[in-house]
Design an enzyme around this catalytic site. Structure first.
Site, mmCIF file in Angstrom:
data_model
loop_
_atom_site.group_PDB
_atom_site.id
_atom_site.type_symbol
_atom_site.label_atom_id
_atom_site.label_comp_id
_atom_site.label_asym_id
_atom_site.label_seq_id
_atom_site.Cartn_x
_atom_site.Cartn_y
_atom_site.Cartn_z
ATOM 1 N N ARG A 116 0.005 -7.995 -4.130
ATOM 2 C CA ARG A 116 0.302 -9.234 -3.404
ATOM 3 C C ARG A 116 -1.017 -9.869 -2.974
ATOM 4 N NH1 ARG A 116 2.822 -5.885 0.960
ATOM 5 N NH2 ARG A 116 4.629 -7.274 1.050
ATOM 6 N N THR A 117 -0.972 -11.170 -2.744
ATOM 7 C CA THR A 117 -2.117 -11.859 -2.131
ATOM 8 C C THR A 117 -1.953 -11.758 -0.621
ATOM 9 O OG1 THR A 117 -2.384 -13.400 -3.973
ATOM 10 C CG2 THR A 117 -3.271 -14.083 -1.846
ATOM 11 N N HIS A 118 -2.994 -11.319 0.052
ATOM 12 C CA HIS A 118 -2.935 -11.180 1.509
ATOM 13 C C HIS A 118 -3.500 -12.430 2.196
ATOM 14 C CE1 HIS A 118 -2.373 -6.964 0.427
ATOM 15 N NE2 HIS A 118 -1.913 -6.778 1.644
ATOM 16 N N SER A 155 0.826 -1.207 0.000
ATOM 17 C CA SER A 155 0.000 0.000 0.000
ATOM 18 C C SER A 155 0.860 1.256 0.000
ATOM 19 C CB SER A 155 -0.900 0.014 1.250
ATOM 20 O OG SER A 155 -1.735 -1.106 1.272
ATOM 21 N N SER A 168 0.615 -8.048 6.485
ATOM 22 C CA SER A 168 1.370 -8.695 5.401
ATOM 23 C C SER A 168 2.801 -8.944 5.862
ATOM 24 C CB SER A 168 1.366 -7.811 4.149
ATOM 25 O OG SER A 168 2.131 -6.635 4.373
ATOM 26 N N GLU A 202 -6.633 -3.633 13.880
ATOM 27 C CA GLU A 202 -6.377 -4.040 15.257
ATOM 28 C C GLU A 202 -7.187 -3.172 16.233
ATOM 29 O OE1 GLU A 202 -3.416 -4.533 12.296
ATOM 30 O OE2 GLU A 202 -3.972 -2.627 13.268
ATOM 31 N N HIS A 227 -4.507 -1.820 -4.367
ATOM 32 C CA HIS A 227 -3.381 -2.720 -4.553
ATOM 33 C C HIS A 227 -3.276 -3.069 -6.037
ATOM 34 C CE1 HIS A 227 -3.969 -4.026 -0.129
ATOM 35 N NE2 HIS A 227 -3.108 -3.036 -0.219
ATOM 36 N N ASN A 265 -0.784 5.569 9.174
ATOM 37 C CA ASN A 265 -1.670 6.074 10.209
ATOM 38 C C ASN A 265 -1.117 5.697 11.582
ATOM 39 O OD1 ASN A 265 -2.826 3.350 8.984
ATOM 40 N ND2 ASN A 265 -3.263 3.336 11.173
#
Length: 265
Positions: free
Chosen positions: A85-87, A32, A205, A186, A64, A228
């Protein structure tokens, strides 16, 4: 079911034929906020949509990218740039997450640069700060390793490569990256827990890719963009659009920094 290493070899052979390039020197995974710098990393040798390559799929997350770009860097190295990318949170299992890493290794890469956007725990790191990953904590409860595959993770992120990055920007801070499973952000309590465990950055990731890279013998450089303040450290609630905007705002600086680092690798 495909053996993941055979599938990676198949993908590497496909890319060799497509680009008519026998081997690459390094690979980059742009997370990102980082993809905007892809065009400044060197002379273009071609591009292909990842979805057209065996074992890869189109990106499912807004913001992405989904292309593989091949460039020749200023240092004369051939670099494969994965703009997506695959997360792990996509629920496809761990193999698709690390498929790009294994493909790059099968294609001859010896160095891997992993980038991401993340939440920062250090109040001194404002959104837009780039942090070198010095170590990680994997809270996914998963691994790409199978069976009795004992890989030394004492230096998961290469000290040599971090020192090279510091020659480009001596002020780059270092931190410990904590990967949660996601896709939910989170909670403030989880962020406090990450800090107690020794974490400085939280995201979704990178750690599983690093484990697979170390298994393949690749040297890894990790770079996190703080998009952030992590939950509970700011009065603002977390918002995916704002995360993407922070990456966009940092784009020009990221592009210059990444080009500089790739130039010395």
């Amino acid at each position: 079911m495909h053996d993941p290493f055979e599938l990676a070899a198949e993908a590497a052979d496909f890319l060799r034929r497509h680009f008519d390039v026998d081997r690459i020197d390094l690979a980059l995974v742009l997370g990102s906020g980082w993809s905007s710098g892809a065009d400044q990393l060197g002379e273009s040798l071609g591009e292909i949509e990842l979805g057209a390559v065996p074992g890869f799929s189109k990106p499912v997350v807004s913001g992405h990218g989904g292309a593989l770009k091949l460039v020749r860097t200023q240092g004369g190295k051939v670099a494969a740039i994965f703009t997506g990318r695959t997360h792990y949170y996509e629920g496809r299992g761990v193999e698709p997450v690390v498929h790009g890493v294994r493909t790059a290794a099968k294609w001859g890469a010896e160095t891997l640069v992993l980038t991401n956007g993340c939440g920062g725990l250090n109040p001194a790191w404002a959104p837009g700060t780039v942090v070198l990953i010095g170590d990680h904590i994997n809270l996914t409860s998963d691994t790409p390793l199978r069976g009795a595959t004992f890989i030394d993770m004492s230096e998961a992120y290469s000290k040599r490569l971090r020192e090279l990055a510091h020659t480009v920007d001596p002020d780059l801070p270092e931190g410990v990256y904590v990967q949660f499973r996601g896709p939910q952000y989170e909670t403030p309590a989880e962020v406090r827990m990450a800090g107690i465990l020794g974490g400085d950055l939280v995201g979704m990731s990178t750690t599983l890719e690093t484990i697979a890279a170390r298994e393949a013998g690749l040297e890894v450089l990790g770079l996190s963009l703080v998009t952030n303040a992590a939950a509970g450290l700011s009065e603002e609630n977390l918002n995916h659009a704002e995360v993407l905007q922070a990456g966009k705002d940092a784009g020009p600086r990221l592009a210059g920094l990444l080009a500089g680092i790739v130039g010395v690798l």
